[in-house]
Design an enzyme around this catalytic site. Structure first.
Site, PDB file in Angstrom:
ATOM      1  N   ARG A  40       0.821  -1.207   0.000  1.00 20.11           N
ATOM      2  CA  ARG A  40       0.000   0.000   0.000  1.00 20.11           C
ATOM      3  C   ARG A  40       0.857   1.260   0.000  1.00 20.11           C
ATOM      4  O   ARG A  40       0.362   2.357  -0.153  1.00 20.11           O
ATOM      5  CB  ARG A  40      -0.908   0.006   1.227  1.00 20.11           C
ATOM      6  CG  ARG A  40      -0.128   0.252   2.488  1.00 20.11           C
ATOM      7  CD  ARG A  40      -0.869  -0.053   3.760  1.00 20.11           C
ATOM      8  NE  ARG A  40      -0.070   0.320   4.906  1.00 20.11           N
ATOM      9  CZ  ARG A  40       1.049  -0.282   5.291  1.00 20.11           C
ATOM     10  NH1 ARG A  40       1.524  -1.293   4.605  1.00 20.11           N
ATOM     11  NH2 ARG A  40       1.718   0.123   6.353  1.00 20.11           N
ATOM     12  N   LYS A  41       2.155   1.118   0.204  1.00 17.90           N
ATOM     13  CA  LYS A  41       3.058   2.263   0.355  1.00 17.90           C
ATOM     14  C   LYS A  41       3.359   2.909  -0.995  1.00 17.90           C
ATOM     15  O   LYS A  41       4.295   2.539  -1.685  1.00 17.90           O
ATOM     16  CB  LYS A  41       4.357   1.825   1.032  1.00 17.90           C
ATOM     17  CG  LYS A  41       4.134   1.278   2.419  1.00 17.90           C
ATOM     18  CD  LYS A  41       5.405   0.672   2.972  1.00 17.90           C
ATOM     19  CE  LYS A  41       5.111  -0.027   4.290  1.00 17.90           C
ATOM     20  NZ  LYS A  41       6.241  -0.847   4.711  1.00 17.90           N
ATOM     21  N   THR A  42       2.513   3.865  -1.352  1.00 15.17           N
ATOM     22  CA  THR A  42       2.707   4.602  -2.601  1.00 15.17           C
ATOM     23  C   THR A  42       2.821   6.085  -2.288  1.00 15.17           C
ATOM     24  O   THR A  42       2.444   6.539  -1.211  1.00 15.17           O
ATOM     25  CB  THR A  42       1.534   4.357  -3.574  1.00 15.17           C
ATOM     26  OG1 THR A  42       0.314   4.723  -2.931  1.00 15.17           O
ATOM     27  CG2 THR A  42       1.467   2.909  -4.017  1.00 15.17           C
TER      28      THR A  42
END
Length: 193
Positions: A40-42
């Site tokens: 999810r790390k965008t």
């Protein structure tokens, strides 16, 4: 005016696609049939571009946004008091059609999550040897109870260490490093005259 912006977006997306392709190739070379995924790390405002880069490179996006799947992390578990309660409360809100994943720090946590009805257990920050033993043990226990569960390895896994995590029992390996600190591909635009 838009030349630099377009090149920067292309450079970032291409860097992510390149890393995703290298990770998928590494998985293939190690006969790993599981899913290679981002996390999810965008970058804020760039989620669609970065997730597109993952897909172009052959990786899974994991989830497109927070509505795609429930992910119960340590804070959710501590806030509700237990894994069992966190899963029950999430299921009551999410309904039957949304998968629930639980971040687990041990095999005991994973079995509690599975017994509570989690669809995916994330074995977080396990060392490769610990992961191999835990994943196979969990799969064996689930088989004996006729339960289906996906096992995800995550936490600190990089391109350099990925092959060590690609073993039996592991269904998914997720990489925050697919988007975090990825080098961009250098592009330039020259107009012919």
């Amino acid at each position: 005016m838009g030349e630099r912006v377009a090149l920067n977006i292309l450079a970032r997306c291409s860097g992510i696609a390149s890393r995703a392709r290298r990770l998928r190739t590494l998985a293939d070379q190690n006969n790993f049939n599981g899913v290679v995924a981002g996390t999810r790390k965008t970058t804020p405002g760039f989620r669609l571009v970065e997730k597109y880069g993952m897909q172009v490179g052959g990786a899974d996006t994991h989830r497109m946004d927070l509505s795609s799947m429930v992910m119960l992390k340590d804070n959710h578990i501590w806030a509700t008091g237990s894994i069992t309660r966190a899963v029950a409360e999430a299921r009551a809100v999410a309904g039957f059609s949304i998968k629930i994943e639980v971040e687990c720090q041990s095999e005991t946590d994973a079995m509690e999550a599975i017994d509570a009805g989690a669809d995916i257990v994330m074995l977080d920050n396990f060392k490769p040897e610990q992961l191999a033993v835990a994943a196979q043990s969990i799969k064996a226990k689930c088989q004996s109870f006729q339960k289906q569960v996906l096992i995800e390895a995550s936490g600190g896994i990089t391109e350099d260490t990925a092959a060590q995590y690609m073993g039996p029992g592991v269904d998914i390996i997720s990489f925050g490093s697919m988007t975090q600190g990825v080098p961009h591909v250098d592009f330039s635009l020259k107009i012919a005259h």
